[in-house]
Design an enzyme around this catalytic site. Structure first.
Site, PDB file in Angstrom:
ATOM      1  N   PRO A   2      20.126  52.288  51.722  1.00 59.76           N
ATOM      2  CA  PRO A   2      21.429  52.771  52.187  1.00 59.76           C
ATOM      3  C   PRO A   2      22.523  52.460  51.171  1.00 59.76           C
ATOM      4  O   PRO A   2      22.615  51.343  50.667  1.00 59.76           O
ATOM      5  CB  PRO A   2      21.636  51.993  53.491  1.00 59.76           C
ATOM      6  CG  PRO A   2      20.267  51.627  53.944  1.00 59.76           C
ATOM      7  CD  PRO A   2      19.488  51.393  52.681  1.00 59.76           C
ATOM      8  N   GLU A   3      23.328  53.471  50.855  1.00 60.21           N
ATOM      9  CA  GLU A   3      24.433  53.310  49.914  1.00 60.21           C
ATOM     10  C   GLU A   3      25.745  53.306  50.707  1.00 60.21           C
ATOM     11  O   GLU A   3      25.726  53.250  51.937  1.00 60.21           O
ATOM     12  CB  GLU A   3      24.382  54.422  48.866  1.00 60.21           C
ATOM     13  CG  GLU A   3      23.049  54.438  48.105  1.00 60.21           C
ATOM     14  CD  GLU A   3      22.941  55.539  47.063  1.00 60.21           C
ATOM     15  OE1 GLU A   3      23.982  55.984  46.545  1.00 60.21           O
ATOM     16  OE2 GLU A   3      21.804  55.962  46.766  1.00 60.21           O
ATOM     17  N   LYS A  59      27.684  47.709  49.769  1.00 66.72           N
ATOM     18  CA  LYS A  59      26.552  48.048  50.629  1.00 66.72           C
ATOM     19  C   LYS A  59      26.307  46.995  51.709  1.00 66.72           C
ATOM     20  O   LYS A  59      25.267  47.022  52.373  1.00 66.72           O
ATOM     21  CB  LYS A  59      25.290  48.215  49.775  1.00 66.72           C
ATOM     22  CG  LYS A  59      25.399  49.286  48.695  1.00 66.72           C
ATOM     23  CD  LYS A  59      24.134  49.322  47.853  1.00 66.72           C
ATOM     24  CE  LYS A  59      24.284  50.266  46.663  1.00 66.72           C
ATOM     25  NZ  LYS A  59      23.058  50.294  45.820  1.00 66.72           N
ATOM     26  N   HIS A  93       8.255  46.236  63.196  1.00 68.38           N
ATOM     27  CA  HIS A  93       9.028  45.693  62.081  1.00 68.38           C
ATOM     28  C   HIS A  93      10.457  45.302  62.482  1.00 68.38           C
ATOM     29  O   HIS A  93      11.321  45.182  61.621  1.00 68.38           O
ATOM     30  CB  HIS A  93       9.052  46.698  60.934  1.00 68.38           C
ATOM     31  CG  HIS A  93       7.691  46.995  60.374  1.00 68.38           C
ATOM     32  ND1 HIS A  93       6.954  46.071  59.671  1.00 68.38           N
ATOM     33  CD2 HIS A  93       6.918  48.114  60.451  1.00 68.38           C
ATOM     34  CE1 HIS A  93       5.799  46.604  59.313  1.00 68.38           C
ATOM     35  NE2 HIS A  93       5.753  47.838  59.776  1.00 68.38           N
ATOM     36  N   ARG A 111      10.008  46.995  54.963  1.00 73.03           N
ATOM     37  CA  ARG A 111       9.612  46.315  53.727  1.00 73.03           C
ATOM     38  C   ARG A 111      10.087  44.865  53.641  1.00 73.03           C
ATOM     39  O   ARG A 111       9.800  44.176  52.667  1.00 73.03           O
ATOM     40  CB  ARG A 111      10.114  47.117  52.524  1.00 73.03           C
ATOM     41  CG  ARG A 111       9.513  48.529  52.477  1.00 73.03           C
ATOM     42  CD  ARG A 111       9.887  49.270  51.224  1.00 73.03           C
ATOM     43  NE  ARG A 111       9.308  48.657  50.032  1.00 73.03           N
ATOM     44  CZ  ARG A 111       9.484  49.132  48.794  1.00 73.03           C
ATOM     45  NH1 ARG A 111      10.215  50.216  48.602  1.00 73.03           N
ATOM     46  NH2 ARG A 111       8.943  48.527  47.768  1.00 73.03           N
ATOM     47  N   ARG A 154      31.194  48.979  28.226  1.00 70.30           N
ATOM     48  CA  ARG A 154      29.802  49.120  28.671  1.00 70.30           C
ATOM     49  C   ARG A 154      28.984  49.931  27.672  1.00 70.30           C
ATOM     50  O   ARG A 154      29.149  51.139  27.544  1.00 70.30           O
ATOM     51  CB  ARG A 154      29.747  49.793  30.046  1.00 70.30           C
ATOM     52  CG  ARG A 154      30.591  49.113  31.112  1.00 70.30           C
ATOM     53  CD  ARG A 154      29.928  47.858  31.619  1.00 70.30           C
ATOM     54  NE  ARG A 154      30.749  47.194  32.618  1.00 70.30           N
ATOM     55  CZ  ARG A 154      30.302  46.731  33.778  1.00 70.30           C
ATOM     56  NH1 ARG A 154      29.022  46.855  34.079  1.00 70.30           N
ATOM     57  NH2 ARG A 154      31.114  46.120  34.615  1.00 70.30           N
TER      58      ARG A 154
END
Length: 273
Positions: A2-3, A59, A93, A111, A154
């Protein structure tokens, strides 16, 4: 994973259900899902407390509780937080169940990378996970000029730079690919090679794809759902992400899929330079 749009959608959908609701019980089915305190201490600290607010930072979700406590939630790859109005049998889960004065929250993660961290509210922004985050791309303090200032030193691919959460918070693989396509910038370009004009195209492209993602309740491929268990719709609007080998929707040229910064990256070699 999820962003920003997906996490913001979860925040909004949870806010409809849990504010001012009291945590009556917490069931920790897998201790690895909680951090900050030992399992029993974690449960004892929050039992009986009400949710006062839910905020998002990048996030991460920040849940403010009474008595100076907070949760920090990170979904990572496959985490979900779903509200149930009635008591539900946990899925295989589901690692944490928060039983509220009305309804339940199930924290589920196939996961097992997602985490719920318990911290003192006054200390949460000093946590390493939050302290290193860059600015929020949709807040007023962020601008094309600020993006350019942050990109200037950068010496790495622009796609990799956008994935760096210290540059700007909340952008992941999906929205980086889509923003670069809209801005007409190739993902392999060195970040500090972008011109002022290109940065002035990239900044609104980032904002637009994130805002449209939020409006569509996020992007759903496999695991992502909002707190109501509903899928997002932005996958229907994607121009490049996940479409390697297919024709570009703008020019018809075949989209190229490469590996960049350890992530699958799709772009149009004609539309993006």
């Amino acid at each position: 994973m999820p962003e920003l749009p997906e996490v913001e959608t979860i925040r909004r959908s949870l806010s409809q259900h849990i504010l001012e609701r009291r945590i009556e019980e917490i069931l920790i089915r897998w201790p690895g899902a909680v951090e900050g305190y030992e399992e029993k201490t974690f449960a004892d600290a929050v039992r009986g407390l009400k949710f006062q607010s839910i905020e998002r930072r990048g996030k991460y979700l920040l849940f403010t509780l009474e008595e100076g406590w907070s949760f920090i939630a990170h979904m990572r790859m496959t985490g979900r937080m779903v509200y149930h109005a009635q008591s539900q049998e946990p899925e295989k889960h589901t690692h944490v169940v928060l039983k509220l004065s009305s309804g339940e929250i199930h924290f589920t993660d196939t996961r097992k990378f997602g985490r719920l961290q318990l911290v003192r509210t006054e200390e949460r922004l000093q946590q390493p996970s939050l302290a290193r985050l860059g600015p929020e791309p949709l807040e007023e303090g962020f601008s094309a000029a600020e993006l350019g200032r942050r990109l200037a030193p950068r010496k790495l691919a622009i796609k990799a730079a956008l994935l760096d959460q210290t540059l700007v918070a909340g952008i992941g693989n999906i929205y980086a690919d889509e923003a670069l396509f809209r801005a007409g910038i190739a993902p392999e370009r060195c970040a500090n090679s972008l011109t002022k004009e290109e940065i002035e195209k990239l900044y609104p492209a980032i904002c637009q794809v994130l805002e449209e993602g939020i409006a569509a309740n996020g992007t759903s491929f496999r695991d992502y759902q909002d707190a109501n268990g509903e899928r997002g719709d932005f996958q229907k609007e994607l121009k490049v992400y996940g479409r390697g080998g297919e024709p570009c929707k703008e020019c018809g040229h075949t989209l190229v899929r490469i590996r960049l910064a350890g992530r699958s990256t799709v772009f149009c070699p004609c539309c993006q330079v």
